[in-house]
Design an enzyme around this catalytic site. Sequence first.
Site, PDB file in Angstrom:
ATOM      1  CG  HIS A  82      10.481   2.084  -8.819  1.00  0.00           C
ATOM      2  ND1 HIS A  82      10.655   1.392  -7.642  1.00  0.00           N
ATOM      3  CD2 HIS A  82       9.276   1.670  -9.322  1.00  0.00           C
ATOM      4  CE1 HIS A  82       9.606   0.617  -7.431  1.00  0.00           C
ATOM      5  NE2 HIS A  82       8.767   0.763  -8.437  1.00  0.00           N
ATOM      6  CG  ASP A 161       3.559   3.220   0.247  1.00  0.00           C
ATOM      7  OD1 ASP A 161       2.569   3.078  -0.493  1.00  0.00           O
ATOM      8  OD2 ASP A 161       4.579   2.518   0.165  1.00  0.00           O
ATOM      9  NE  ARG A 168      -3.119  -0.239  -2.770  1.00  0.00           N
ATOM     10  CZ  ARG A 168      -1.991  -0.119  -3.475  1.00  0.00           C
ATOM     11  NH1 ARG A 168      -0.903   0.401  -2.913  1.00  0.00           N
ATOM     12  NH2 ARG A 168      -1.943  -0.529  -4.714  1.00  0.00           N
ATOM     13  CB  SER A 183       2.331   2.570  -3.523  1.00  0.00           C
ATOM     14  OG  SER A 183       3.171   1.700  -2.800  1.00  0.00           O
ATOM     15  CE  LYS A 187       7.799   1.867  -1.930  1.00  0.00           C
ATOM     16  NZ  LYS A 187       6.352   1.757  -1.913  1.00  0.00           N
TER      17      LYS A 187
END
Length: 434
Positions: A82, A161, A168, A183, A187
């Site tokens: 990620h 999320d 947010r 967050s 995932k």
Amino acid sequence: MRMVEIIAAKRDGRALTTAEIEWVVQGYAAGEIPDYQMAALAMAIVLRGMDDRETADLTMAMARSGDMLDLHDVAPLTVDKHSTGGVGDKTTLVLAPMVAAVGLPVAKMSGRGLGFSGGTIDKLESIPGFRANLSAEEFRRAVREPGLVVAAQSGDLAPADKKLYALRDVTATVESIPLIAASVMSKKLAAGADCIVLDVKYGRGAFMHTLDDARQLARTMVAIGRHAGRKVTAVISSMQQPLGFAVGNALEVREAVAALRDSGPSDLVELCLVLGSELVCMAGLRDDPDTARALLVEALSSGAAWEKFRAMVANQGGDVTTLDHPDRLPNAPVQVDLAAPRAGFVTAIDGQTLGFVVNALGGGRARKEDTIDHSVGLVLRAKVGARVAAGDPLVTIHAARQSDVDAVAERLANAYTIHDTPPPPLPLVEEIIR
């Protein structure tokens, strides 16, 4: 439990219990807790923070709010990567096939671009026919063979999320390390990978502008992974200028193809080798980064990584002839060089401005439902440290029409800083947190 009491507790600085956090996430996902109360709690978290245990509990509760993939029936071990987002960041397109080529199945769900940072799915969808929206069975089959899948994020993963992130975004509660970390990691944990490498970027072309903030986020996410029983490493990398030379969807695919065919930009290839070496070591294929790196270099130089990328694209419906002949990828009809206004050394490039310029050309989106032009973007002709003469090209603008070039030229020129003396070298990788 009462939501107002939980809000007050966090407002007053008390750590929330595991049970309280799970109750809040379950209630919000089910629609039993209204947005205004969740917004109040999010603001309290922004102002008061969360400790590592609270952040891990929030992450796990959001991960468990939807499907939790278990891929062990199709692969004994899977890996994932990620990035926290950057300009010109096409690392997934190079890293994933490189790692898959050495025998590590890659099961990755990626997003589309929003804001100034491009999205991996948008880049892949510039390949004619490529399908990013896969069924659960198609995703699992791709993990088994060819051992590499990059698909759009499923709405069934971490739905709490998704709901909280949208809230947010409109309540000025995005800038919170615990909320950002939860967050991202909710995932990643829901997607089922055993080993995860995080590319945490900092600089003007990243969401985290300072090294200290990037370091804090990296440490928080690694702690969450450890708490959840996953192997996680974070690489803190610089986004003080774009990665590689291309910024824009089809342009970045071309650059990734060049890297996989052993002729890509050195910074892109180097970052992928660093990230990939961490995955190889976490997965136990090699014991140290040096031997892991040698394994990955061989996958690149032998063409194995390139063949793995072609196999993934073919498996997901993409036209591989456009990879073999990258000039067949979408091409912008107007290509104009922006000239250096004076002689000197390029000392800074504002990556965030470049990202917004690509959006203005039509290559990004301001809203999730916006359509994009895959052909437009920028190709840097001079990066930080380069010496230029007056009139030398700084960047080539790829646009749909001349009027688009005229609209962005001044903003683009202001993104470059040119001085008489050369700048110190920019780091690529600052730190690795294991």
